[in-house]
Scaffold this active site. Structure first.
Site, PDB file in Angstrom:
ATOM      1  CG  ASP A 127      -2.156   0.960   0.950  1.00  0.00           C
ATOM      2  OD1 ASP A 127      -2.563   1.121  -0.210  1.00  0.00           O
ATOM      3  OD2 ASP A 127      -2.656   1.536   1.927  1.00  0.00           O
ATOM      4  CG  ASP A 165      -4.325  -1.824  -3.953  1.00  0.00           C
ATOM      5  OD1 ASP A 165      -5.274  -2.057  -4.709  1.00  0.00           O
ATOM      6  OD2 ASP A 165      -4.438  -1.134  -2.936  1.00  0.00           O
ATOM      7  CG  ASP A 316     -12.410   1.616   2.767  1.00  0.00           C
ATOM      8  OD1 ASP A 316     -12.121   0.460   2.432  1.00  0.00           O
ATOM      9  OD2 ASP A 316     -13.496   2.152   2.483  1.00  0.00           O
TER      10      ASP A 316
END
Length: 341
Positions: A127, A165, A316
Site C-alpha cells: 500500500d 493493489d 478503509d
C-alpha cells in the site's frame, strides 16, 4: 483514452483470532454443505445453488456485531447486520502465524464441506506506506510467508486472491522497486507456489474499472504470472458497479489469454461515490450499499464468481470518522446494509 486513476487501500489484515477456537468453527457454519468439484479450489456443482458458495465464519466481525446488538436489545440493528454476517466473506491472512491461520481456516471450512476464500496481502512495501502500510520486510521473507500459507492450506479447497493493489501500484508509479521487475518476480513465485497445492485456485488482483485502462495492465499482469494463475480479480475493496466491473474484466481477459475473473461486489450496490475529493472517494464513502451476494451463478462464463472480498463493515482507514483500516466500523456497516436493495 485512459481512465483516471482511482487508487484505494484495502483493509489491513485482521487481528488474529484464537486458533484453537478456529479449528472448531466449521462445526458451527451457517451454510449448507458443498461437494468437491472438478475445478481445484472451487465449490462443487451443488454448492453453486447454495446461499453461500464458500464457508461463512461464524466468529467473523459481522457475526460478533450481530451478537452485541442482540444482547443490547437492538434487534433492528442486529437484523440489518445479518445481511452481512450470513454471507461468506474473504479471510485476510495475517503476517505473524500464516501456516497456523491458513490451516485453521481451511480445516473449519472443510468440516462444513465448503471451500475457503482467502486473501494474501503481505507484499513488501504494501500500500505504498498509506492506510494499510506494512508487508514482509523483503522478498525472501515474503516467499517464506507464502510457502507457510500454502503448507497451511495443504490439500484442502481454497480460492486465493493474491495481493490487492500489488500490480496496480507498479503501474501507477506508487511503488518503485529497487530492481525493475522485483515485485513481478515475487508475484510469479507466489502464483507458482500456491498452484502446487492440489485444490487451490489463484486469482491475481487486477485493480478496478476506475484505476487504469485494461491496455495498461495486460503486460504487467503477464510479468506477474497471470499465465500460470487461474484468473484475476477486479474491484477489490472498491465500489465500481458490477456492470462496469464485468466490462472491464472482459476487456482485460481478452488481452491476457481469455482468463476468467471474479468480481468483488461487497460494497458496490450504489456504485462509486462521486462527490468530494476524488483522491479520497475510495475511503469510507457515504451512501454506499452492499452489492450482489456472493454466488457462482453469474450468467457469464468468463465471470467465475461474484465475491465479497473486502469484508463489508471494516473500515478503509481513518477517514470520515472511521477507525484504522481493517477495524469494524459499525455505523458504516449499518449504512451499507440499510442501503442494500
Amino acid at each position: 483514452m485512459p481512465l483516471p486513476p482511482a487508487p484505494r487501500g484495502p483493509s489491513h489484515p485482521p487481528p488474529h483470532r484464537p486458533l484453537a477456537a478456529l479449528a472448531l468453527l466449521g462445526l458451527l457454519a451457517v451454510t449448507g454443505c458443498g461437494t468437491p468439484g472438478a475445478e481445484p479450489g472451487a465449490p462443487g456443482p451443488s454448492a453453486a445453488s447454495a446461499p453461500a458458495p464458500y464457508w461463512v465464519n461464524p466468529d467473523g466481525k459481522a457475526a460478533r456485531a450481530v451478537a452485541a446488538h442482540r444482547a443490547a436489545g437492538r434487534t433492528a440493528e442486529a437484523a440489518l447486520l445479518g445481511r452481512i454476517s450470513t454471507h461468506p466473506v474473504a479471510e485476510w491472512i495475517g503476517p505473524d502465524r500464516p501456516e497456523a491461520e491458513a490451516r485453521a481456516l481451511t480445516e473449519a471450512a472443510a468440516k462444513a464441506g465448503l471451500a475457503s476464500l482467502l486473501v494474501l496481502y503481505d507484499i513488501p512495501n504494501r500500500d505504498c506506506g498509506l492506510h494499510s502500510a506494512g508487508g514482509a520486510r523483503d522478498g525472501k521473507a515474503y516467499l517464506a510467508w507464502v510457502d507457510a500459507v500454502a503448507r497451511g492450506i495443504g490439500a484442502r479447497r481454497a480460492t486465493v486472491v493474491l495481493e490487492p493493489d500489488a500490480v496496480m501500484h507498479v503501474v501507477d508509479g506508487c511503488t518503485v522497486e529497487r530492481q525493475p521487475g522485483e515485485r513481478y518476480a515475487l508475484l510469479r513465485s507466489a502464483v507458482e507456489r500456491l498452484r502446487r497445492q492440489p485444490q487451490v485456485t489463484v486469482h491475481l488482483d487486477a485493480g478496478n474499472a476506475g484505476w487504469a485502462a485494461p491496455e495498461k495492465l495486460a503486460e504487467p499482469l503477464r510479468q506477474a504470472g497471470i499465465a500460470a494463475a487461474d484468473g484475476f480479480a477486479v474491484n477489490v475493496s472498491n465500489f465500481r458497479t458490477t456492470e462496469e466491473s464485468v466490462a472491464y474484466g472482459r476487456a482485460l481477459s481478452a488481452l491476457v489469454g481469455g482468463k476468467p475473473f471474479v468480481v468483488d461486489t461487497s460494497r458496490n450496490g450504489n456504485g462509486p461515490y462521486a462527490e468530494g475529493d476524488p483522491a479520497e472517494n475510495w475511503c469510507n464513502p457515504p451512501g454506499r450499499a452492499l452489492g450482489e451476494p456472493p454466488t457462482l451463478r453469474t450468467g457469464d462464463p468468463l465471470v467465475r464468481a461474484y465475491l465479497w472480498i473486502k469484508r463489508p463493515g471494516e473500515s478503509d482507514g481513518e477517514c470520515r470518522g472511521g477507525p484504522r483500516a481493517g477495524e469494524w466500523f459499525d455505523a458504516y456497516a449499518l449504512e451499507l446494509a440499510r442501503n442494500a436493495r
